[in-house]
Motif scaffolding. Structure first.
Motif, PDB file in Angstrom:
ATOM      1  N   MET A   1       0.821  -1.232   0.000  1.00  0.00           N
ATOM      2  CA  MET A   1       0.000   0.000   0.000  1.00  0.00           C
ATOM      3  C   MET A   1       0.852   1.279   0.000  1.00  0.00           C
ATOM      4  SD  MET A   1      -2.894   1.210  -0.396  1.00  0.00           S
ATOM      5  CE  MET A   1      -4.192   0.026  -0.102  1.00  0.00           C
ATOM      6  N   PRO A   2       1.874   1.386   0.860  1.00  0.00           N
ATOM      7  CA  PRO A   2       2.694   2.591   0.803  1.00  0.00           C
ATOM      8  C   PRO A   2       3.284   2.823  -0.596  1.00  0.00           C
ATOM      9  CG  PRO A   2       3.202   1.356   2.790  1.00  0.00           C
ATOM     10  CD  PRO A   2       2.268   0.499   1.984  1.00  0.00           C
ATOM     11  N   GLU A   3       3.670   1.732  -1.270  1.00  0.00           N
ATOM     12  CA  GLU A   3       4.261   1.893  -2.604  1.00  0.00           C
ATOM     13  C   GLU A   3       3.240   2.509  -3.566  1.00  0.00           C
ATOM     14  OE1 GLU A   3       4.498  -0.863  -0.755  1.00  0.00           O
ATOM     15  OE2 GLU A   3       6.542  -0.368  -0.157  1.00  0.00           O
ATOM     16  N   LEU A   4       2.007   1.996  -3.514  1.00  0.00           N
ATOM     17  CA  LEU A   4       0.948   2.535  -4.360  1.00  0.00           C
ATOM     18  C   LEU A   4       0.733   4.011  -4.069  1.00  0.00           C
ATOM     19  CD1 LEU A   4      -1.974  -0.049  -4.510  1.00  0.00           C
ATOM     20  CD2 LEU A   4      -0.677   0.965  -6.406  1.00  0.00           C
ATOM     21  N   LEU A   5       0.716   4.328  -2.780  1.00  0.00           N
ATOM     22  CA  LEU A   5       0.499   5.709  -2.375  1.00  0.00           C
ATOM     23  C   LEU A   5       1.635   6.597  -2.872  1.00  0.00           C
ATOM     24  CD1 LEU A   5      -0.923   7.877  -0.706  1.00  0.00           C
ATOM     25  CD2 LEU A   5       0.571   7.235   1.170  1.00  0.00           C
ATOM     26  N   ASP A   6       2.884   6.138  -2.658  1.00  0.00           N
ATOM     27  CA  ASP A   6       4.027   6.918  -3.118  1.00  0.00           C
ATOM     28  C   ASP A   6       3.917   7.180  -4.614  1.00  0.00           C
ATOM     29  OD1 ASP A   6       4.940   6.882  -0.589  1.00  0.00           O
ATOM     30  OD2 ASP A   6       6.690   5.618  -0.951  1.00  0.00           O
ATOM     31  N   ALA A   7       3.499   6.157  -5.361  1.00  0.00           N
ATOM     32  CA  ALA A   7       3.382   6.320  -6.816  1.00  0.00           C
ATOM     33  C   ALA A   7       2.328   7.369  -7.144  1.00  0.00           C
ATOM     34  CB  ALA A   7       3.035   4.977  -7.469  1.00  0.00           C
ATOM     35  N   ALA A   8       1.218   7.358  -6.402  1.00  0.00           N
ATOM     36  CA  ALA A   8       0.159   8.337  -6.655  1.00  0.00           C
ATOM     37  C   ALA A   8       0.653   9.751  -6.356  1.00  0.00           C
ATOM     38  CB  ALA A   8      -1.072   8.019  -5.798  1.00  0.00           C
ATOM     39  N   ILE A   9       1.343   9.906  -5.235  1.00  0.00           N
ATOM     40  CA  ILE A   9       1.874  11.231  -4.870  1.00  0.00           C
ATOM     41  C   ILE A   9       2.925  11.680  -5.878  1.00  0.00           C
ATOM     42  CG2 ILE A   9       3.370  12.388  -3.193  1.00  0.00           C
ATOM     43  CD1 ILE A   9       0.608  12.358  -2.262  1.00  0.00           C
ATOM     44  N   ASP A  10       3.823  10.771  -6.207  1.00  0.00           N
ATOM     45  CA  ASP A  10       4.864  11.135  -7.177  1.00  0.00           C
ATOM     46  C   ASP A  10       4.237  11.536  -8.506  1.00  0.00           C
ATOM     47  OD1 ASP A  10       6.743  10.660  -5.292  1.00  0.00           O
ATOM     48  OD2 ASP A  10       7.453   8.758  -6.108  1.00  0.00           O
ATOM     49  N   GLY A  11       3.203  10.791  -8.909  1.00  0.00           N
ATOM     50  CA  GLY A  11       2.522  11.110 -10.165  1.00  0.00           C
ATOM     51  C   GLY A  11       1.883  12.495 -10.110  1.00  0.00           C
ATOM     52  N   GLU A  12       1.238  12.774  -8.982  1.00  0.00           N
ATOM     53  CA  GLU A  12       0.565  14.079  -8.817  1.00  0.00           C
ATOM     54  C   GLU A  12       1.599  15.217  -8.822  1.00  0.00           C
ATOM     55  OE1 GLU A  12      -3.371  15.811  -7.928  1.00  0.00           O
ATOM     56  OE2 GLU A  12      -2.690  13.846  -8.573  1.00  0.00           O
ATOM     57  N   LEU A  13       2.711  14.990  -8.126  1.00  0.00           N
ATOM     58  CA  LEU A  13       3.771  15.999  -8.090  1.00  0.00           C
ATOM     59  C   LEU A  13       4.356  16.213  -9.487  1.00  0.00           C
ATOM     60  CD1 LEU A  13       5.660  15.070  -4.783  1.00  0.00           C
ATOM     61  CD2 LEU A  13       4.713  17.325  -5.318  1.00  0.00           C
ATOM     62  N   ARG A  14       4.575  15.100 -10.200  1.00  0.00           N
ATOM     63  CA  ARG A  14       5.134  15.221 -11.558  1.00  0.00           C
ATOM     64  C   ARG A  14       4.220  16.046 -12.443  1.00  0.00           C
ATOM     65  NH1 ARG A  14       7.144  10.121 -11.204  1.00  0.00           N
ATOM     66  NH2 ARG A  14       5.217   9.214 -12.015  1.00  0.00           N
ATOM     67  N   THR A  15       2.920  15.756 -12.380  1.00  0.00           N
ATOM     68  CA  THR A  15       1.961  16.497 -13.202  1.00  0.00           C
ATOM     69  C   THR A  15       1.957  17.974 -12.822  1.00  0.00           C
ATOM     70  OG1 THR A  15       0.581  14.534 -13.285  1.00  0.00           O
ATOM     71  CG2 THR A  15      -0.464  16.613 -13.901  1.00  0.00           C
ATOM     72  N   PHE A  16       1.912  18.220 -11.520  1.00  0.00           N
ATOM     73  CA  PHE A  16       1.893  19.615 -11.069  1.00  0.00           C
ATOM     74  C   PHE A  16       3.130  20.361 -11.554  1.00  0.00           C
ATOM     75  CE2 PHE A  16       3.640  22.328  -7.570  1.00  0.00           C
ATOM     76  CZ  PHE A  16       2.979  23.473  -7.961  1.00  0.00           C
ATOM     77  N   PHE A  17       4.306  19.749 -11.385  1.00  0.00           N
ATOM     78  CA  PHE A  17       5.537  20.453 -11.758  1.00  0.00           C
ATOM     79  C   PHE A  17       5.682  20.575 -13.274  1.00  0.00           C
ATOM     80  CE2 PHE A  17       6.939  19.492  -7.347  1.00  0.00           C
ATOM     81  CZ  PHE A  17       7.228  20.787  -6.969  1.00  0.00           C
ATOM     82  N   ALA A  18       5.204  19.575 -14.011  1.00  0.00           N
ATOM     83  CA  ALA A  18       5.269  19.677 -15.476  1.00  0.00           C
ATOM     84  C   ALA A  18       4.433  20.874 -15.935  1.00  0.00           C
ATOM     85  CB  ALA A  18       4.778  18.381 -16.115  1.00  0.00           C
ATOM     86  N   ASP A  19       3.237  21.022 -15.361  1.00  0.00           N
ATOM     87  CA  ASP A  19       2.384  22.166 -15.705  1.00  0.00           C
ATOM     88  C   ASP A  19       3.058  23.483 -15.325  1.00  0.00           C
ATOM     89  OD1 ASP A  19       0.511  20.382 -16.546  1.00  0.00           O
ATOM     90  OD2 ASP A  19      -0.872  20.661 -14.862  1.00  0.00           O
ATOM     91  N   ALA A  20       3.624  23.503 -14.132  1.00  0.00           N
ATOM     92  CA  ALA A  20       4.233  24.744 -13.637  1.00  0.00           C
ATOM     93  C   ALA A  20       5.427  25.145 -14.516  1.00  0.00           C
ATOM     94  CB  ALA A  20       4.669  24.579 -12.181  1.00  0.00           C
TER      95      ALA A  20
ATOM     96  N   VAL B   1      -4.825  16.290  -0.770  1.00  0.00           N
ATOM     97  CA  VAL B   1      -4.520  16.755   0.594  1.00  0.00           C
ATOM     98  C   VAL B   1      -3.077  16.374   0.949  1.00  0.00           C
ATOM     99  CG1 VAL B   1      -5.096  16.500   3.038  1.00  0.00           C
ATOM    100  CG2 VAL B   1      -6.928  16.689   1.334  1.00  0.00           C
ATOM    101  N   ALA B   2      -2.702  15.154   0.572  1.00  0.00           N
ATOM    102  CA  ALA B   2      -1.326  14.701   0.822  1.00  0.00           C
ATOM    103  C   ALA B   2      -0.331  15.616   0.105  1.00  0.00           C
ATOM    104  CB  ALA B   2      -1.161  13.260   0.342  1.00  0.00           C
ATOM    105  N   LEU B   3      -0.671  15.968  -1.130  1.00  0.00           N
ATOM    106  CA  LEU B   3       0.188  16.851  -1.919  1.00  0.00           C
ATOM    107  C   LEU B   3       0.354  18.203  -1.212  1.00  0.00           C
ATOM    108  CD1 LEU B   3       1.593  17.070  -4.753  1.00  0.00           C
ATOM    109  CD2 LEU B   3      -0.488  18.203  -5.530  1.00  0.00           C
ATOM    110  N   ALA B   4      -0.738  18.708  -0.667  1.00  0.00           N
ATOM    111  CA  ALA B   4      -0.675  20.002   0.032  1.00  0.00           C
ATOM    112  C   ALA B   4       0.358  19.939   1.159  1.00  0.00           C
ATOM    113  CB  ALA B   4      -2.046  20.371   0.595  1.00  0.00           C
ATOM    114  N   PHE B   5       0.331  18.868   1.955  1.00  0.00           N
ATOM    115  CA  PHE B   5       1.265  18.799   3.084  1.00  0.00           C
ATOM    116  C   PHE B   5       2.691  18.502   2.623  1.00  0.00           C
ATOM    117  CE2 PHE B   5      -2.747  18.743   5.313  1.00  0.00           C
ATOM    118  CZ  PHE B   5      -2.473  19.669   6.301  1.00  0.00           C
TER     119      PHE B   5
END
Lengths: 348, 348
Positions: free
Chosen positions: B1-20, B71-75
């Protein structure tokens, strides 16, 4: 009306800071002092941003003063945050003739037995944190607005753009000052727009209009107007920074010359035959008053002063054109037209 | 589960930074580079905060992973902002063995023909702005959450407290380091709680629980648990900073000693007869490895090492007591109990 508005904003700021200081008290006197220094930094300004929020809001028929006051507060605190972090970047310890957040905490360190080095650390810490706290509160004011989702998110988008573009402008300003490069007018103007016009003029106008439910094309016109008039104000401020009366501007007429600040005035001078002579003295921290006077005369003689004033006038004309071309309520058009005129009146 | 979560967060961060980065491109390569440096700073962490958000959210029956991810991304971005501004305050240019935002921009200035002084200005500018941008995004993630007003405002209150208390802790940390004063344990622990435990442990747990609609008393219990376990982690980190294997901790085992960092370990040492000798060497920037080894032995011999480990254990015990006393879902209690245990396992 501006007086009433100022009173409302000042009242809201007082309440906010009183609460914050109260809350900070639980964490010790230094933290309370930090909040006091943010409050001091937020006072004494011209309240341009709150006035623009209010003009646009009332101009489009908005009547809920408490809502507009909170949006105005958000942009005033954004401005406070940017001033504090801008001073930190510029290593300034004085603003409007008094110690700023950093200056106050440097003195506080010494008063508590610290040396000069400790003073610098306290100053930087206080400035970093004070800016973060003011910035956070600006976000929170808009996020907590008791209005519908669509309008609130549109306001949050305006804030997001203001932060994003201002950071780009601040970086461009610092990077563009790399010693030895010649300032180009287009770069100077783009930086003025990004660093100041967007967050100080475009965003407050757009926010007031959006809060009042103004139609999209009218909001877009106010954004264009805001950027143009913001650049006009800034060009004029920079002219006054060199040629203005220190008693009126509140700062030394030699400070910008000693710093070598890259303004429209200087960018024009760089296109003239006088540049080699001007640039040899510009940015000399030891420039004395006699040399500053000579430099000022050179800037006048080479045509840079007239060119800068003409450029500011041109931006006012373009800004007024945006007002005339847009479908705006008549009173708002009149009010903003007069406001635009004041950008350059100060150099007549 | 942590691995899945890390992948989701990393994916969200990647998308956010690519846009930025895309959006930043319109403002020049330096601004793009600034966003790249924020992205680099946000990578390589242990993702403790996202995991806590997710544990609490799932523990209380939350199933909307995209919401929890935001929410995780925010923190995580709040953490990035604080790391960047903390490094700025500490004048550090390296983090996790690589140049941080400031370090990268100092090098960038030199690569563009600037001198060391210009490098310092670029470094400070980049660090100020990068922190402001990450902080702003943290606020925006929560403000734009597509959930009901009550829950969203409760999340915004959690963020507000996190920012307010962390700033208090950061200031207390700097002010408390005033040369010559003796560190007291209660002050050290209060600072750890304020500076780190609240935003890194309490707030993410509370946010996950609130997002899932957990009852108030359970959220309050998680807050108390978070503060206690956060302090336990921090005491342990500080022990490892002096006694840990540099290959595991990723930092020199002499750095904290050279800096004179005020930790629970040191506060205990200050209550022993060995203190005059310890304090005479602690905080010496020129401390060599042989002296560091001696200092480490003194800290062990005077009982400070054992006392610090016992104090961390005590915090874990108290944290687990909060879990047991509260009305929490069984799986969440088990998961958080194991998590708490890991705080101090690392020093066995």
């Amino acid at each position: 009306m501006p007086e009433l508005l100022d009173a409302a904003i000042d009242g809201e700021l007082r309440t906010f800071f009183a609460d914050a200081r109260d809350r900070a008290g639980a964490y010790g006197t230094h933290y309370e002092a930090l909040w006091e220094s943010i409050e001091l930094q937020s006072s004494g300004g011209k309240r341009i941003r709150p006035r623009l929020v209010w003009s646009a809001y009332r101009g489009f028929g908005g009547t809920e003063r408490p809502l507009a006051t909170r949006v105005a507060l958000a942009f005033e605190l954004l401005h406070t945050a940017f001033l504090i972090h801008d001073d930190l970047i510029d290593r300034d310890t004085v603003r409007r003739g008094a110690p700023n957040v950093a200056g106050r905490f440097a003195a506080r360190a010494v008063a508590h037995g610290g040396d000069a080095e400790t003073g610098e650390v306290w100053a930087a810490t206080a400035a970093v944190l004070a800016g973060d706290l003011a910035l956070s509160r600006a976000h929170r004011e808009l996020a907590m607005l008791p209005i519908g989702r669509t309008r609130r998110e549109a306001l949050l988008d305006i804030l997001d753009r203001a932060v994003f573009v201002s950071a780009a402008g601040e970086l461009a300003d610092v990077v563009g000052s790399l010693h030895g490069s010649t300032p180009a007018l287009d770069g100077v103007l783009a930086t003025l727009e990004q660093k100041t016009a967007v967050y100080s003029f475009e965003a407050p106008l757009a926010a007031g209009a959006v809060l009042a439910g103004a139609p999209g094309p009218a909001v877009d016109a106010l954004c264009r107007f805001g950027r143009l008039v913001g650049v006009a104000f800034q060009i004029t401020d920079d002219v006054l920074g060199v040629f203005g009366d220190p008693l009126v501007t509140g700062k030394s007429a030699s400070a910008d010359l000693r710093e070598g600040k890259r303004t429209a005035l200087i960018a024009h001078a760089a296109t003239t035959a006088a540049w080699p002579s001007i640039s040899s003295r510009l940015g000399d921290p030891a420039l004395d008053d006699a040399s500053a006077t000579e430099l000022r005369e050179q800037l006048r003689a080479c045509g840079a002063l007239d060119a800068a004033i003409a450029l500011a006038d041109e931006h006012v004309t373009l800004a007024r054109y945006e007002l005339d071309a847009a479908d705006l309520p008549v009173e708002l058009r009149t009010e903003l037209g007069e406001f635009a005129q004041r950008a350059t009146e100060r150099v007549r």
